[in-house]
Scaffold this motif. Sequence first.
Motif, PDB file in Angstrom:
ATOM      1  N   TRP A  27       0.828  -1.209   0.000  1.00 47.52           N
ATOM      2  CA  TRP A  27       0.000   0.000   0.000  1.00 47.52           C
ATOM      3  C   TRP A  27       0.862   1.258   0.000  1.00 47.52           C
ATOM      4  O   TRP A  27       0.531   2.240  -0.653  1.00 47.52           O
ATOM      5  N   VAL A  28       1.976   1.226   0.739  1.00 48.18           N
ATOM      6  CA  VAL A  28       2.896   2.371   0.744  1.00 48.18           C
ATOM      7  C   VAL A  28       3.398   2.625  -0.669  1.00 48.18           C
ATOM      8  O   VAL A  28       3.418   3.756  -1.161  1.00 48.18           O
ATOM      9  N   SER A  29       3.818   1.550  -1.346  1.00 46.24           N
ATOM     10  CA  SER A  29       4.335   1.674  -2.702  1.00 46.24           C
ATOM     11  C   SER A  29       3.294   2.232  -3.654  1.00 46.24           C
ATOM     12  O   SER A  29       3.607   3.040  -4.548  1.00 46.24           O
ATOM     13  N   GLU A  30       2.030   1.825  -3.443  1.00 42.25           N
ATOM     14  CA  GLU A  30       0.960   2.263  -4.345  1.00 42.25           C
ATOM     15  C   GLU A  30       0.469   3.675  -4.034  1.00 42.25           C
ATOM     16  O   GLU A  30       0.139   4.437  -4.952  1.00 42.25           O
ATOM     17  N   LYS A  31       0.408   4.034  -2.754  1.00 47.95           N
ATOM     18  CA  LYS A  31      -0.314   5.236  -2.366  1.00 47.95           C
ATOM     19  C   LYS A  31       0.559   6.413  -1.944  1.00 47.95           C
ATOM     20  O   LYS A  31       0.073   7.543  -1.858  1.00 47.95           O
ATOM     21  N   LEU A  32       1.842   6.190  -1.633  1.00 47.40           N
ATOM     22  CA  LEU A  32       2.685   7.317  -1.262  1.00 47.40           C
ATOM     23  C   LEU A  32       2.823   8.268  -2.451  1.00 47.40           C
ATOM     24  O   LEU A  32       3.014   7.834  -3.594  1.00 47.40           O
ATOM     25  N   TYR A  37       7.561  12.671  -2.580  1.00 46.62           N
ATOM     26  CA  TYR A  37       8.466  11.888  -1.736  1.00 46.62           C
ATOM     27  C   TYR A  37       9.166  10.773  -2.487  1.00 46.62           C
ATOM     28  O   TYR A  37       8.634  10.227  -3.457  1.00 46.62           O
ATOM     29  N   VAL A  38      10.349  10.426  -1.985  1.00 48.75           N
ATOM     30  CA  VAL A  38      11.047   9.214  -2.395  1.00 48.75           C
ATOM     31  C   VAL A  38      11.204   8.370  -1.128  1.00 48.75           C
ATOM     32  O   VAL A  38      11.464   8.898  -0.047  1.00 48.75           O
ATOM     33  N   GLN A  39      11.012   7.059  -1.248  1.00 51.90           N
ATOM     34  CA  GLN A  39      10.952   6.212  -0.061  1.00 51.90           C
ATOM     35  C   GLN A  39      12.131   5.263   0.053  1.00 51.90           C
ATOM     36  O   GLN A  39      12.784   4.901  -0.924  1.00 51.90           O
ATOM     37  N   GLU A  40      12.395   4.882   1.295  1.00 50.94           N
ATOM     38  CA  GLU A  40      13.357   3.824   1.607  1.00 50.94           C
ATOM     39  C   GLU A  40      12.721   2.970   2.697  1.00 50.94           C
ATOM     40  O   GLU A  40      12.101   3.493   3.627  1.00 50.94           O
ATOM     41  N   VAL A  41      12.875   1.650   2.597  1.00 47.39           N
ATOM     42  CA  VAL A  41      12.276   0.723   3.560  1.00 47.39           C
ATOM     43  C   VAL A  41      13.383  -0.071   4.243  1.00 47.39           C
ATOM     44  O   VAL A  41      14.244  -0.645   3.583  1.00 47.39           O
ATOM     45  N   LEU A  42      13.324  -0.104   5.583  1.00 47.37           N
ATOM     46  CA  LEU A  42      14.318  -0.845   6.364  1.00 47.37           C
ATOM     47  C   LEU A  42      13.607  -1.659   7.445  1.00 47.37           C
ATOM     48  O   LEU A  42      12.601  -1.220   8.011  1.00 47.37           O
ATOM     49  N   PRO A 109      -4.168   1.307   7.799  1.00 47.94           N
ATOM     50  CA  PRO A 109      -2.909   1.718   7.175  1.00 47.94           C
ATOM     51  C   PRO A 109      -3.063   2.610   5.942  1.00 47.94           C
ATOM     52  O   PRO A 109      -2.306   3.567   5.774  1.00 47.94           O
ATOM     53  N   LYS A 110      -4.048   2.317   5.073  1.00 51.15           N
ATOM     54  CA  LYS A 110      -4.220   3.131   3.866  1.00 51.15           C
ATOM     55  C   LYS A 110      -4.492   4.596   4.222  1.00 51.15           C
ATOM     56  O   LYS A 110      -3.955   5.511   3.595  1.00 51.15           O
ATOM     57  N   LYS A 111      -5.322   4.810   5.240  1.00 51.99           N
ATOM     58  CA  LYS A 111      -5.644   6.177   5.655  1.00 51.99           C
ATOM     59  C   LYS A 111      -4.462   6.833   6.364  1.00 51.99           C
ATOM     60  O   LYS A 111      -4.254   8.043   6.256  1.00 51.99           O
ATOM     61  N   ALA A 112      -3.663   6.027   7.088  1.00 50.36           N
ATOM     62  CA  ALA A 112      -2.468   6.560   7.737  1.00 50.36           C
ATOM     63  C   ALA A 112      -1.448   7.029   6.695  1.00 50.36           C
ATOM     64  O   ALA A 112      -0.741   8.021   6.909  1.00 50.36           O
ATOM     65  N   ILE A 113      -1.384   6.347   5.565  1.00 54.67           N
ATOM     66  CA  ILE A 113      -0.490   6.761   4.470  1.00 54.67           C
ATOM     67  C   ILE A 113      -0.966   8.090   3.888  1.00 54.67           C
ATOM     68  O   ILE A 113      -0.154   8.958   3.531  1.00 54.67           O
TER      69      ILE A 113
END
Length: 347
Positions: A27-32, A37-42, A109-113
Amino acid sequence: MSEDKKKIVFIINPISGAQNKEVILKWVSEKLDKEKYVQEVLYTERAGHAVEIAAQKVKEEVHAVVAIGGDGTINEIARSLVHSQTALGIIPCGSGNGLARHLQIPMEPKKAIEVINEGVMEVIDYGKINEVPFFCTCGVGFDAFVSLQFSKAGKRGPLTYLEKTLLESLKYRPETYELEMDGSTLRYKAFLIACGNASQYGNNAYITPQAALNDGLLDVTILEPFTVLDVPSLSFQLFNKTINQNSRIKTFRCQALRIHRSKPGVVHFDGDPMMTGENIDVKIVKKGLQVIVPRGAEKDTTNMLQRAQDYINGLKQINEAFVEDIAHKNKIMLAKGKEQIKKLTKI
């Protein structure tokens, strides 16, 4: 990376809560908002790992670090972000989600994004217990004891926490504590003492229901010993934001508090246990953390002058209790003295 895009780092605790983290990442990948923004996941690999990751990202001056986890993960990340330009974001998926609930961040989570995409910032206070930062609540007594038992459990989640709470409540014995603040010392026999920066433990259990994240004060709740008959009303009021109205509860506000107990033991901060000595120092640090919050979330509308007056009234009540305690002890001593005189006159 485009110069006008801001970097957001998502840190995932793979064992917190019960939600599927890979679905959240999808969802982060789809909705951010990729325009902003550019994202990094750890991923965290051990307890304390999120502290290290977040500290490194502050050095890299990233825009925000987002916790995908519960209050424990949030605490680890946030303690590295305090007094920096890097903001904390939250996608709640822990067992309690106390800070997220107080901030009115959606549990979905979708709404939090979507909240992260909007990028609205608020600066909040945080607390310290023996110099360890906390952002929601901390305390001693039964809740700290349960947090220790919960940390030893093989599984996570609200049901496990509830199970531990019910089992331990049957055998836990209250302790006597000395509380020092603003020049006064009081003794309380208490089931627990909770200090709140935010209003709740999590799961909408409001242990300090009047707490605000931006007033520069700790809200302290003392639960005195109670009977089985008190349990239904205490439980109802805990989830109805009215526990401060119960006769077994004492509340006050302060900027700093020292709690003294007879022996070392466990305390908790944001639900995580920690062993400490006899003295426990709790204080508030004003305006220390930037947090991404929902646009148009209902703010604490309590008049700041009224909160200041409540603080003064609380000090007055403590002083009155202090005087009353001394008077009570003097009466006991006087009564004992009279008994001794009677005995002597009979000899």
